[in-house]
Structure formats: structure tokens, C-alpha cells
Scaffold this motif. Structure first.
Motif, PDB file in Angstrom:
ATOM      1  N   MET A   1     -69.805  87.349  33.176  1.00  0.00           N
ATOM      2  CA  MET A   1     -68.594  87.044  32.429  1.00  0.00           C
ATOM      3  C   MET A   1     -67.433  87.856  33.008  1.00  0.00           C
ATOM      4  O   MET A   1     -67.564  89.053  33.220  1.00  0.00           O
ATOM      5  CB  MET A   1     -68.793  87.394  30.956  1.00  0.00           C
ATOM      6  CG  MET A   1     -67.523  87.251  30.152  1.00  0.00           C
ATOM      7  SD  MET A   1     -67.712  87.447  28.374  1.00  0.00           S
ATOM      8  CE  MET A   1     -68.016  89.174  28.224  1.00  0.00           C
ATOM      9  N   ASP A   2     -66.323  87.207  33.261  1.00  0.00           N
ATOM     10  CA  ASP A   2     -65.124  87.888  33.743  1.00  0.00           C
ATOM     11  C   ASP A   2     -64.262  88.280  32.556  1.00  0.00           C
ATOM     12  O   ASP A   2     -64.217  87.573  31.547  1.00  0.00           O
ATOM     13  CB  ASP A   2     -64.327  86.971  34.662  1.00  0.00           C
ATOM     14  CG  ASP A   2     -65.053  86.706  35.963  1.00  0.00           C
ATOM     15  OD1 ASP A   2     -65.835  87.574  36.384  1.00  0.00           O
ATOM     16  OD2 ASP A   2     -64.841  85.642  36.551  1.00  0.00           O
ATOM     17  N   ILE A   3     -63.588  89.400  32.697  1.00  0.00           N
ATOM     18  CA  ILE A   3     -62.664  89.835  31.664  1.00  0.00           C
ATOM     19  C   ILE A   3     -61.352  90.235  32.314  1.00  0.00           C
ATOM     20  O   ILE A   3     -61.303  90.535  33.507  1.00  0.00           O
ATOM     21  CB  ILE A   3     -63.230  91.013  30.834  1.00  0.00           C
ATOM     22  CG1 ILE A   3     -63.552  92.206  31.741  1.00  0.00           C
ATOM     23  CG2 ILE A   3     -64.447  90.587  30.052  1.00  0.00           C
ATOM     24  CD1 ILE A   3     -63.972  93.447  30.991  1.00  0.00           C
ATOM     25  N   ALA A   4     -60.292  90.235  31.529  1.00  0.00           N
ATOM     26  CA  ALA A   4     -58.982  90.664  32.013  1.00  0.00           C
ATOM     27  C   ALA A   4     -58.774  92.110  31.576  1.00  0.00           C
ATOM     28  O   ALA A   4     -58.823  92.416  30.394  1.00  0.00           O
ATOM     29  CB  ALA A   4     -57.893  89.771  31.432  1.00  0.00           C
TER      30      ALA A   4
ATOM     31  N   SER B   1     -60.619  96.196  39.816  1.00  0.00           N
ATOM     32  CA  SER B   1     -59.831  96.579  38.654  1.00  0.00           C
ATOM     33  C   SER B   1     -60.230  97.985  38.225  1.00  0.00           C
ATOM     34  O   SER B   1     -61.266  98.497  38.620  1.00  0.00           O
ATOM     35  CB  SER B   1     -60.039  95.595  37.509  1.00  0.00           C
ATOM     36  OG  SER B   1     -61.383  95.625  37.087  1.00  0.00           O
TER      37      SER B   1
ATOM     38  N   SER C   1     -55.732  92.628  35.767  1.00  0.00           N
ATOM     39  CA  SER C   1     -56.319  91.353  36.190  1.00  0.00           C
ATOM     40  C   SER C   1     -55.976  90.244  35.203  1.00  0.00           C
ATOM     41  O   SER C   1     -56.604  89.198  35.209  1.00  0.00           O
ATOM     42  CB  SER C   1     -57.834  91.493  36.357  1.00  0.00           C
ATOM     43  OG  SER C   1     -58.432  91.889  35.141  1.00  0.00           O
TER      44      SER C   1
ATOM     45  N   ARG D   1     -55.541  86.807  36.560  1.00  0.00           N
ATOM     46  CA  ARG D   1     -56.716  85.963  36.794  1.00  0.00           C
ATOM     47  C   ARG D   1     -56.997  85.084  35.581  1.00  0.00           C
ATOM     48  O   ARG D   1     -57.379  83.928  35.722  1.00  0.00           O
ATOM     49  CB  ARG D   1     -57.927  86.826  37.113  1.00  0.00           C
ATOM     50  CG  ARG D   1     -57.819  87.503  38.450  1.00  0.00           C
ATOM     51  CD  ARG D   1     -59.042  88.337  38.745  1.00  0.00           C
ATOM     52  NE  ARG D   1     -58.897  88.975  40.038  1.00  0.00           N
ATOM     53  CZ  ARG D   1     -59.463  90.113  40.361  1.00  0.00           C
ATOM     54  NH1 ARG D   1     -60.246  90.732  39.502  1.00  0.00           N
ATOM     55  NH2 ARG D   1     -59.285  90.624  41.556  1.00  0.00           N
ATOM     56  N   LEU D   2     -56.808  85.637  34.400  1.00  0.00           N
ATOM     57  CA  LEU D   2     -56.958  84.862  33.165  1.00  0.00           C
ATOM     58  C   LEU D   2     -55.954  83.715  33.153  1.00  0.00           C
ATOM     59  O   LEU D   2     -56.296  82.580  32.817  1.00  0.00           O
ATOM     60  CB  LEU D   2     -56.773  85.760  31.949  1.00  0.00           C
ATOM     61  CG  LEU D   2     -56.788  85.084  30.592  1.00  0.00           C
ATOM     62  CD1 LEU D   2     -58.123  84.396  30.330  1.00  0.00           C
ATOM     63  CD2 LEU D   2     -56.488  86.105  29.499  1.00  0.00           C
TER      64      LEU D   2
ATOM     65  N   VAL E   1     -57.095  80.904  35.377  1.00  0.00           N
ATOM     66  CA  VAL E   1     -58.149  80.097  34.750  1.00  0.00           C
ATOM     67  C   VAL E   1     -57.542  79.145  33.726  1.00  0.00           C
ATOM     68  O   VAL E   1     -57.885  77.956  33.687  1.00  0.00           O
ATOM     69  CB  VAL E   1     -59.226  80.991  34.099  1.00  0.00           C
ATOM     70  CG1 VAL E   1     -60.171  80.181  33.221  1.00  0.00           C
ATOM     71  CG2 VAL E   1     -59.998  81.740  35.155  1.00  0.00           C
TER      72      VAL E   1
END
Length: 94
Positions: A1-4, A70, A77, A80-81, A84
């Protein structure tokens, strides 16, 4: 899972809408700096926040993460969100 993630805080992302950020601020320093641009800032963006500057903020944010990692101060970041979200909206319009 990616997070900001924004280091030292989310206010860094908001500051990037107004200019480059190369200092190593604490969270309190970043919030104080943001209040110079948005005097009434209180942990939520004001109605007059320059949302249209997000394209410039994304460019500035990318330059704060030269290694792509990061966690360094300053770094964010959140862009990046936004990428998306933008891509998801673009695909939904097809």
C-alpha cells in the motif's frame, strides 16, 4: 500500500504552492511560514487557497525528492496521491 507522506508535516505540501522549500523546518516553523501566506490558516485550507497552483507545487515537490525516497526533511509525496487521483478520473471519463 502506498501512502502520501510529508516531512516534517502536511503544511510543507501547502507551502510548495507558494514557492520552493529547501530549509529543514520543524512542523511549527512550517506552519508559521504558511501563515505568512495564509494569515488565517488553522489546520485547514482557506477558501482563497491557490488550488490552481497544484501543478507548480507538484513540480516543486518532485524536486524535493531527488532520490525518490520519502522521509527526508523537507520531502513530500502528496503529489503522487494527486497523480493517482488524476489518472483515476481520466480513466473514469473514457
Amino acid at each position: 500500500m502506498d501512502i502520501a507522506v510529508s516531512t516534517p508535516c502536511f503544511e510543507l505540501w501547502l507551502l510548495l504552492h507558494f514557492g520552493d522549500q529547501h530549509a529543514y523546518p520543524t512542523a511549527k516553523q512550517a506552519e508559521r511560514a504558511l501563515r505568512r501566506h495564509l494569515p488565517g490558516y488553522a489546520k485547514k485550507a482557506a477558501p482563497d487557497f491557490p488550488v490552481e497552483a497544484h501543478v507548480i507545487a507538484v513540480d516543486r515537490a518532485r524536486r524535493t525528492l531527488p532520490s525518490g525516497a520519502s522521509g527526508d526533511n523537507p520531502s513530500t509525496s502528496v503529489w503522487r496521491l494527486l497523480d493517482v487521483i488524476t489518472e483515476t478520473r481520466r480513466r473514469a471519463r473514457r
